[in-house]
Each structure stands twice: as C-alpha cells, then as structure tokens.
Design a protein around this motif. Structure first.
Motif, mmCIF file in Angstrom:
data_model
loop_
_atom_site.group_PDB
_atom_site.id
_atom_site.type_symbol
_atom_site.label_atom_id
_atom_site.label_comp_id
_atom_site.label_asym_id
_atom_site.label_seq_id
_atom_site.Cartn_x
_atom_site.Cartn_y
_atom_site.Cartn_z
ATOM 1 N N GLU A 64 61.325 45.572 41.809
ATOM 2 C CA GLU A 64 62.147 46.471 42.851
ATOM 3 C C GLU A 64 62.052 47.642 41.771
ATOM 4 N N GLN A 65 62.154 48.713 41.549
ATOM 5 C CA GLN A 65 62.541 49.953 41.165
ATOM 6 C C GLN A 65 62.766 50.959 42.360
ATOM 7 N N LYS A 66 64.097 51.360 42.682
ATOM 8 C CA LYS A 66 64.205 52.043 43.940
ATOM 9 C C LYS A 66 63.737 51.646 45.286
ATOM 10 N N SER A 67 62.904 53.051 45.688
ATOM 11 C CA SER A 67 61.910 52.405 46.759
ATOM 12 C C SER A 67 60.382 52.385 46.453
ATOM 13 N N MET A 68 59.742 51.370 45.217
ATOM 14 C CA MET A 68 59.114 51.291 45.063
ATOM 15 C C MET A 68 59.577 49.688 43.893
ATOM 16 N N LEU A 69 57.979 49.329 44.570
ATOM 17 C CA LEU A 69 57.209 47.702 44.253
ATOM 18 C C LEU A 69 56.179 47.275 43.747
ATOM 19 N N SER A 70 56.370 47.017 42.544
ATOM 20 C CA SER A 70 55.548 46.590 41.421
ATOM 21 C C SER A 70 55.258 45.415 41.313
ATOM 22 N N PHE A 71 53.368 45.200 41.132
ATOM 23 C CA PHE A 71 53.717 43.775 40.916
ATOM 24 C C PHE A 71 52.658 43.695 39.484
ATOM 25 N N ARG A 72 52.609 42.093 38.951
ATOM 26 C CA ARG A 72 51.695 41.764 38.021
ATOM 27 C C ARG A 72 51.035 40.428 38.384
ATOM 28 N N VAL A 73 50.104 40.156 38.299
ATOM 29 C CA VAL A 73 49.352 39.336 38.442
ATOM 30 C C VAL A 73 48.808 38.971 36.501
ATOM 31 N N GLU A 74 49.709 37.491 36.244
ATOM 32 C CA GLU A 74 49.093 36.962 34.883
ATOM 33 C C GLU A 74 47.999 35.918 34.223
ATOM 34 N N ALA A 75 47.161 35.460 33.704
ATOM 35 C CA ALA A 75 47.139 33.828 33.880
ATOM 36 C C ALA A 75 46.397 33.832 31.648
ATOM 37 N N GLU A 76 46.028 33.051 31.192
ATOM 38 C CA GLU A 76 45.219 32.886 29.954
ATOM 39 C C GLU A 76 43.919 32.794 30.360
ATOM 40 N N VAL A 77 43.436 32.832 29.650
ATOM 41 C CA VAL A 77 41.376 32.343 29.988
ATOM 42 C C VAL A 77 41.301 32.388 28.466
ATOM 43 N N ASP A 78 40.044 31.733 28.566
ATOM 44 C CA ASP A 78 39.521 30.752 27.437
ATOM 45 C C ASP A 78 38.172 31.942 27.068
ATOM 46 N N VAL A 79 38.651 33.414 26.888
ATOM 47 C CA VAL A 79 37.520 34.136 26.509
ATOM 48 C C VAL A 79 37.983 35.097 25.611
ATOM 49 N N PRO A 80 37.399 35.468 24.315
ATOM 50 C CA PRO A 80 37.830 36.435 23.509
ATOM 51 C C PRO A 80 38.378 38.119 24.319
ATOM 52 N N ALA A 81 39.099 37.842 23.859
ATOM 53 C CA ALA A 81 39.708 39.270 24.270
ATOM 54 C C ALA A 81 39.221 40.907 24.650
ATOM 55 N N HIS A 82 38.050 40.958 23.279
ATOM 56 C CA HIS A 82 36.925 41.555 23.431
ATOM 57 C C HIS A 82 35.961 42.098 24.001
ATOM 58 N N ARG A 83 35.841 40.458 24.408
ATOM 59 C CA ARG A 83 34.838 40.061 25.683
ATOM 60 C C ARG A 83 34.908 40.502 26.976
ATOM 61 N N ALA A 84 36.286 39.545 26.945
ATOM 62 C CA ALA A 84 36.885 40.154 28.093
ATOM 63 C C ALA A 84 36.858 42.096 28.679
ATOM 64 N N PHE A 85 37.623 42.548 27.887
ATOM 65 C CA PHE A 85 37.432 43.754 28.196
ATOM 66 C C PHE A 85 35.992 44.196 28.487
ATOM 67 N N CYS A 86 35.190 44.484 27.730
ATOM 68 C CA CYS A 86 33.858 44.993 28.579
ATOM 69 C C CYS A 86 33.502 44.247 29.034
ATOM 70 N N LEU A 87 33.725 43.288 29.802
ATOM 71 C CA LEU A 87 33.204 42.100 31.175
ATOM 72 C C LEU A 87 34.169 43.147 32.668
ATOM 73 N N LEU A 88 35.489 43.908 32.316
ATOM 74 C CA LEU A 88 36.075 43.979 32.877
ATOM 75 C C LEU A 88 36.524 45.141 33.319
ATOM 76 N N ALA A 89 36.014 45.943 32.062
ATOM 77 C CA ALA A 89 35.703 47.627 31.899
ATOM 78 C C ALA A 89 34.854 48.494 33.405
ATOM 79 N N ASP A 90 33.524 47.912 33.485
ATOM 80 C CA ASP A 90 33.169 48.058 34.623
ATOM 81 C C ASP A 90 33.266 47.642 35.801
ATOM 82 N N LEU A 91 33.664 48.452 36.299
ATOM 83 C CA LEU A 91 34.802 48.525 37.723
ATOM 84 C C LEU A 91 33.117 47.998 39.349
ATOM 85 N N SER A 92 31.911 48.093 38.810
ATOM 86 C CA SER A 92 30.954 48.196 39.320
ATOM 87 C C SER A 92 30.619 46.134 39.484
#
Length: 566
Positions: free
Chosen positions: A365-393
């Motif tokens: 919470e920052q003044k009138s703004m609310l931000s949220f973060r969802v996180e978890a660890e997955v058994d996938v290499p970071a570069h591969r996860a990046f390639c898969l999530l980078a394409d929003l389609s």
C-alpha cells in the motif's frame, strides 16, 4: 553512474538508507559543500555552473575508484533543476558507479558487482538509459523528416527579434586550476563556461535574468588540455510561450585547420516574475538555412521533452492512464515501462497476505495506490520460462482472465503491442452476470505495450513489463470497456538446481482490482489456481527444442495490423 544532489532541506529516502545499511559501495563518493557568496549569482543563489563543477568532480572520483585509472567525463544525461539553493545552505552530492561499458580498446573496465537490491535495480536501469542516449539524435531526425513537428505562426516569427542579435561568443584560456593532474580540462569547468554564455544569449532576448531549467544531454566529442583557448558560442535557437532554447558549442582554437569540436549542448531557460511564475517571452526570427534548421530541431526537442515528461509523470490516480503510442516516443515508453516495473519490484514493505502450497500473494500500500505480487518457484530454467511467458499470445492457454490476445504490432526485437480481451469479473469466476448494471456484463479489452529484457548481469532477473498505451488505429470498440494498466509484468530470477522464481506484479487499477480483491481478503484463491496453471504450462513446454523458442517468432508482425471488433 548516478549522481544525486541534495540540499540540507531535503531528507534522504528511508528505504535507501535501510537497504544500504551495513553495505558500503567501494565506488561511492560523497561531497558536502556549503554555499558561499562566491558560488552565487547576483540573486544570492547557487550558480548552475558551480553546481555542475561539483557534480563532475564527484562523478569522476567515483569513476576513477572503479577504473583504477584517470577518468574524464564523456557525457551527462539530461539535467532538470527543480529549485534554487541559497547562500548558507549545504549541498550534499553523492556519486557511485552503476554500470561499466567498454567503449574504448585502451582500457578494459571490470564489470560492476551490485551489492544491494537497489544497486541491482540501478545497474539494470543504467542499460535502459544508455539505450535512450544512443537513439536520441535519431529520434530528432525522424521527427523532422516525418513532418510531425508543428510549424510556428509565421506572422509571429516574422515580427520577432532576429536570432543573430542573441549570438554570444567568448574565449576562455584553460589554466592549471581548470584541469586535473594530467592537464585535461575538467568537464564541469567547460560546462560552467557554456552555461555562462548561454545565460547571456538568453538574456539578450528576454531583457531579464533567465533561470536555467534543463540541459539536454552533454556529450564531449574531444579532449581539452591546459593552454587551449576555448571558443564558446551561444545563440537562441527558438523561443516558445514560456521558455526558450539556447544552443551552445565549445571549440578549441586551432591556428591551422578547423577548430577542434569539444562539446555541444542545448539549454532551456525561463524568466520568472515576482511570484515565481513563468513570463511570456518574445518570439525569435531565425536566420535563413542554418538558423531555420536549429529553429525546427529545437521544436522537435521540446516535443521529446514534453512526451517524456508526460510518460514519466502518469500516476495511478490520473485518468486516462494510457499514453498515446508513437514510433517517436517508443524509446521513452519502453524505458519507463521497464524501469517502473523494476522499481516496483525493488520496493520494501511488501506484506504477505495469503500463501497456499508455496504460492504467495503479497500486497503493498502506497498512499492511494495498492500493488500486489504473486510469486512461486517453478522447476523450469529461467531462460526457458522467459521465452514462454514473453509471448502474451500463449497466455490464453493458461490464464482464465485472458479470453483473447492478439499481436497488433511488433515494434522491434524487444517491444510488442497486444490487444487483450478479458471477461467480466463474474464470468471469470465461473458465474453468470446477475447484476442489474448493464455495463457489468460486457467484456473488457486492454491495449498493452510488452517490453522484455534479458538480465544485465548475475543476480539480475529477466523482465517482461506491461503498461497500457493508446493507438489511433484501435479506439475503444463497441461492446467493450477499455481497461488500463499503469505498471504490471513478470520478473524471472534463476535459482538453484536449474529452477526459477517467477513473480507477477500489478499496480491495481480499478479495472484490475476486482479480479484480485477477494484473494487479498482471503475469500478465494483464484490467484493460486492461475499460478498453478501457469506452472503446469511451463512444465509441459520445458523441453521444447531451442529452435522453437520465441526469440525469432515475431518477424511476421513488423507492421501495424488494422483489426476489426470481435
């Protein structure tokens, strides 16, 4: 490198102090100076030239600590002066190296090793600023060639003061006090001399004492040494309603051949009345050819400054949040998109709201703004996860909130514009609209700029940043509510055993908050199911061959596609 200037009335950021407690950056240099009358102008305010000399000295000392050898100033990013500093106040200047780029074969710089979370953010954002510097002159040229610069009123220009009457020339002899121990002239001294002649040129137009408000990027094109006679030239390039631009050029006099170009800069001045408000300024009449070129380029630079200021100043409470996308402001939109997400990720005071099977939901919470973060660890290499999530389609296959996602425009290899369609809140939750409000059951769509970045170094995450933009080719469609996102996206950090920590961030706009409010209140766990679906999607595609990764799959969308309503 970053240089911060704080007067004794401005408090340090508490989070930064906590972040740096017990961790000393070996390149950090701090300078404190009390403002004396000899440092001031006739109004007893610290002169900009003196401030630039202090900043330059501090920055060079910091750079030399890292390089282990003599350093000179190569360039300085845009500078904006927000308020004045008076006699008797203490100026605190702090400089530290954010990142080292090897641009010369003479000396190889060792890479910077960020220690704190804040330094990691500054390290990666430094790459974004360099990207802006490299493209700045090209953007000015493109604005002029495309005819996007608004033409001035010809009658007002013709009746204005001749630009030639504002021309100022000055010669300065470089003496030993103006140089370092290897007889190279201090960059801050050259900048101070340039400010002096620019101030005189501006005063000739406005017939008053002007106030320097901003300086476009300083770039040193050649060295200067003790004994040089520096020829400093300044002229008013253009005058607008409340501001004017002065172009300044510094050259080293040569007895034979052309003078040696040392530096050029563009400075923006205002004239303030007794109440501190900008005065209306007289117009300028440019000289033919060369003067007209400078006149038009000054207008283009003003448009860039206004676009950048508009992009950076957008706040969650302002409507609309979207910034009009244009090829000429893309570099600033992309910079703001990535840096805003990195700054949000680096914020402290995130509070754990809900956790289920190691999937965690945090709120901030920052003044009138609310931000949220969802996180978890997955058994996938970071570069591969990046390639898969980078394409929003592909997100429609795992995120129930994405009903449709189409790629509108592939801007370049790292930036893309999508149109995303989402169901109503009730439909997304699996229910049927029962409200009597006729607007509650319609679909929502978003026009999103997606900027993806690979890590700048060890410990830096992959970044997929999202923000709303507006396109003239895609106005709000009938039957859809146009939603907006100010700052959202993923960070993907490589962890042990070839796994990755995936975090999703969102500064919750009114259109997004209903999707997460029940989770924050602990009344549902849709965030958990969505993240589990994401994890399963990544695991299913973990072993796809590298040739099928998304790094080269955007080539088919290099032009804007005019789509019709769904």
């Amino acid at each position: 490198m970053t240089t911060q200037v704080l007067d004794d009335l401005k408090e340090e950021d508490e989070e930064e102090e906590e972040d740096e407690e017990g961790c000393v950056n070996p390149t950090e240099v701090k300078m404190s100076q009390i403002v004396m009358p000899c440092h001031c102008n006739h109004r007893q305010e610290l002169s900009v030239g003196q401030l630039l000399k202090w900043m330059d000295s501090t920055a060079c000392l910091s750079a030399e600590r890292h390089a282990g050898s003599l350093c000179v100033t190569a360039s300085m990013d845009d500078i904006h002066f927000e308020h004045t500093i008076s006699v008797g106040q203490v100026v605190n200047i702090r400089a530290k190296v954010n990142r080292a780029f090897n641009t010369s074969m003479e000396v190889t710089l060792r890479p910077v090793a960020p220690q704190t979370q804040r330094e990691h953010v500054e390290y990666s954002v430094a790459a974004e600023r360099r990207r802006v510097r490299m493209l700045h002159s090209d953007i000015v040229k493109e604005l002029l060639s495309s005819g996007s610069v608004e033409q001035a009123d010809s009658s007002a220009v013709c009746s204005g003061m001749a630009a030639e009457k504002t021309r100022v020339e000055s010669v300065e002899l470089v003496l030993p006090p103006h140089a370092n121990h290897q007889v190279n002239t201090f960059g801050g001294q050259i900048m101070a001399w340039m400010v002096n002649v620019a101030t005189i040129a501006a005063s000739r137009l406005c017939q008053a004492h002007p106030t320097l408000r901003a300086i476009d990027m300083f770039t040193f094109r050649g060295p200067s040494q003790v004994g040089d006679r520096l020829l400093l030239r300044a002229i008013v390039n253009n005058a607008f309603k409340n501001s004017l631009e002065v172009g300044v050029r510094a050259e080293a006099y040569q007895e034979e051949g052309p003078n040696r170009h040392i530096n050029s800069a563009f400075m923006t001045f205002e004239v303030l009345d007794d109440s501190g408000k900008p005065c209306t300024l007289p117009r300028i009449r440019p000289e033919p050819l060369e003067g007209e070129r400078r006149f038009q380029e000054a207008t283009a630079r003003k448009k860039i400054r206004l676009d950048r200021k508009y992009i950076i100043s957008r706040k969650q409470s302002e409507v609309p949040l979207s910034v009009p996308w244009d090829p000429r402001n893309q570099v600033y939109l992309s910079y703001n998109n990535v840096s805003a997400l990195k700054m949000l990720a680096a914020r402290k005071n995130w509070r754990l709201s809900t956790e289920k099977d190691k999937v965690r939901l945090y709120t901030l919470e920052q003044k009138s703004m609310l931000s949220f973060r969802v996180e978890a660890e997955v058994d996938v290499p970071a570069h591969r996860a990046f390639c898969l999530l980078a394409d929003l389609s592909n997100r429609t296959s795992w995120d129930m909130h994405y009903k449709k996602c189409e790629l509108i425009h592939g801007v370049d290899d790292d930036d893309f514009i999508y149109r995303v369609v989402t169901p109503s809140v009730r439909q997304a939750a699996g229910g049927s609209p029962t409200s009597t409000n006729p607007g509650e059951g319609v679909l929502q769509d978003f026009i999103l700029l997606a900027s993806r970045r690979k890590p700048c170094g060890h410990g830096d995450p992959y970044v997929i940043a999202l923000r709303s933009v507006s396109l003239a080719t895609h106005p709000p469609f009938e039957g859809y509510n146009r939603g907006e996102v100010l700052c959202a996206g993923f960070t993907i950090l490589e962890t042990n055993n070839n796994m990755s920590l995936i975090s999703y961030y969102n500064q919750a706009s009114p259109e997004v908050l209903p999707y997460i409010s029940t989770d924050i209140a602990g009344l549902s766990s849709s965030f958990y199911h969505t993240f589990c679906s994401c994890s399963q999607y990544l695991s299913r595609n973990r072993q796809l061959p590298a040739s099928e990764e998304v790094t080269g799959n955007y080539g088919a969308a290099n032009t804007i596609v005019h789509s019709t309503p769904l």
